[in-house]
Scaffold this active site. Structure first.
Site: not given
Lengths: 256, 290
Positions: B30, B241, B263, B269
């Site tokens: 981080g 889908c 998607c 997808c």
């Protein structure tokens, strides 16, 4: 009684130019100290050294911390000092723009210090913010407005609320009434005086306005050319000034 | 190799410099590591940071996948894929499971990543505190001293104004209980996926910062006790889908406001349609081909 703040031998130079020299005093809990002097007399430098915004060249600033008792804030670690400055200390700037986040709502401004010390409950933070806004006479329906939509006096009151929300024991004020018109000044002073008495706060007020110290301060220090030239009880110094410069200062106040 | 480019475009010294930054980033999850970002043959904002990180990670036998908003077939994704095909001669794929290195903009693939896979993010503004505190000297100090109260001020403002935390992308996270990090502009829907088996690397070219989240690192989205983090997500299944667990794009179909939700992860997808899932507006795979 242990003094809340013991200042000894504070000096600050900007290169070879003098900021302030060899300033010492004690501040006791519940006491308000005024520092007066003309522009360039070193009073702001002194205040910044005391509040940890600037590092003094020499001297000690011993603060009576809640956890460890008296401790020198000049030599303590930076995280510790910054922690102090958002819990036990407060700093009211002359220009509210320096002390507020102008892009953040009034409520957010007051809540910031709470969140900075770990508050993570929105409802509680907001309740505390509204409570404090009420104490400084800002109505609840302005909570979500930004400070940029406030008048100068309101901004200054908001700054005070933001500083006092974590229950500090010592407030530094740099010309808190500067730039406000007299009626607004009077109400702000009234508010400050009430809060200081009510909460038993100690305060160091830097100003060039003798009326402000007359109202707020118990004790007074007069500075000139970076040095303290006279100190004593406020009324004593103002009514019976000893040093030539203090006499000039007092006699320079316009009588209406 | 047929091209005159050095492998993966960058010179070896630069790649070593970037790898050192990456190693430091992995060691301090981080933390934003400064690096000497190079000029790349693309404008800032198009993924210059991600491309440099990818270049430093690629090996000749790697398989590269590039997605932009989840899609493999958008201009940005195609260009970067072609760039590495040309300069590194690596094999490329559109399949999440096949890839060893995935460069992404604004999404994490729906298919969970596995150990050994690397996900490279393109980051526009790596500093999560930037819009609250403009001074870099101050934000660095705030990171160093773990002074993150200000981050919650932003969330407070959201709730005060909208009644809920309205930040929907680039939702700030705390990594391994220490550094607050900008996850790049991925939807907050993807935030929970950041605790993954794959290695996540972040490159910000213009801002000259690299940071990283090693596999299985704790990544917590910031919130309030009485306003907990909500992942959000689509209200309806994918039109093609019928997936209900995926992040969907809203597509306007005509001038009278007909819309479909589909998607955003094109590979996910397509895979679902291949095994027979058909959404309300989709056609079975066999007919599609005809």
């Amino acid at each position: 009684m242990t003094p809340l703040l013991q200042v000894s031998g504070i000096s600050k130079y900007y290169d070879t130019r003098l900021g302030c020299r060899d300033v010492s005093f004690d501040l006791y809990p519940g006491e308000v100290l005024g520092i007066v002097g003309e522009s360039g007399s070193g009073k702001s430098t002194l205040l910044n050294c005391l509040a940890g915004h600037q590092e003094p060249d020499t001297g000690k600033v011993v603060f009576d911390t809640r956890a460890d008792g008296p401790k020198d804030t000049v030599t303590m670690s930076e995280p510790e000092r910054r922690m102090l400055s958002r819990t036990d200390w407060a700093f009211v700037h002359q220009n509210p723009r320096d002390g507020l986040r102008m892009g953040v709502s009034a409520g957010g401004n007051v809540g910031e210090r709470l969140m900075a010390v770990g508050a993570r409950h929105y409802g509680n933070i907001r309740a505390a913010a509204i409570d404090w806004l009420d104490k400084v006479e800002i109505s609840q329906d302005r909570t979500d407005d930004r400070p940029s939509q406030f008048s100068g006096g309101m901004q200054q009151r908001l700054q005070i609320a933001r500083n006092l929300v974590t229950g500090p024991r010592l407030i530094f004020m740099d010309e808190p009434t500067g730039g406000l018109d007299v009626s607004v000044q009077a109400r702000l002073l009234d508010l400050l005086r009430g809060l200081v008495r009510e909460l038993g706060l100690s305060a160091i007020v830097v100003t060039h306005d003798l009326a402000v110290v007359r109202l707020l301060a118990d004790r007074l220090m007069v500075m000139k050319d970076g040095q303290v030239i006279e100190k004593g009880l406020t009324d004593q110094v103002l009514d019976d000034p000893q040093h030539a410069y203090t006499q000039l200062l007092v006699s320079s106040v316009l009588q209406v | 190799m047929s091209s005159d480019y050095n492998f993966a475009y960058l010179d070896e010294q630069t790649k070593r410099m970037i790898r050192r930054a990456l190693l430091k980033g992995v060691a301090i999850p981080g933390y934003q590591v400064p690096f000497a970002s190079r000029e790349m043959p693309m404008p800032y904002g198009w993924g210059t940071g991600g491309v440099q990180v990818t270049a430093a990670c690629l090996l000749p036998d790697d398989t590269l996948k590039v997605i932009d908003q989840g899609a493999d077939d958008t201009t940005n994704a195609v260009s970067i894929r072609k760039f590495f095909e040309k300069t590194a001669s690596v094999s490329v794929t559109e399949e999440t499971t096949e890839a060893t290195v995935i460069q992404t903009r604004h999404r994490i693939p729906e298919t969970p990543l596995t150990e050994g896979q690397i996900l490279v993010y393109q980051v526009p503004i790596p500093e999560p505190l930037r819009f609250l505190e403009p001074r870099e000297t101050e934000t660095r100090k705030m990171h160093a001293l773990e002074e993150y109260g200000l981050m919650h001020v932003k969330l407070y403002e959201d709730i005060a104004r909208h009644g809920h935390i309205a930040t929907a992308y680039a939702y700030p996270v705390k990594v391994e209980g220490r550094y607050v990090m900008d996850p790049s502009p991925i939807p907050k829907f993807d935030n929970p996926k950041m605790e993954m088996a794959g290695l996540q690397l972040f490159g910000a070219g213009r801002e000259q910062r690299i940071y990283a989240v090693p596999p299985y690192t704790r990544v917590v989205s910031l919130d309030f006790e009485d306003h907990p983090f909500e992942r959000g997500g689509a209200q309806q299944p994918c039109g093609l889908c019928a997936a209900t667990d995926a992040y969907l794009d809203e597509v306007i179909m005509d001038d009278i406001g007909t819309r479909m939700f589909v998607c955003s992860d094109t590979d996910y997808c397509r895979k679902r349609r291949e095994v027979g899932h058909v959404g309300e507006m989709g056609v079975p795979k066999a007919e599609d081909a005809a």
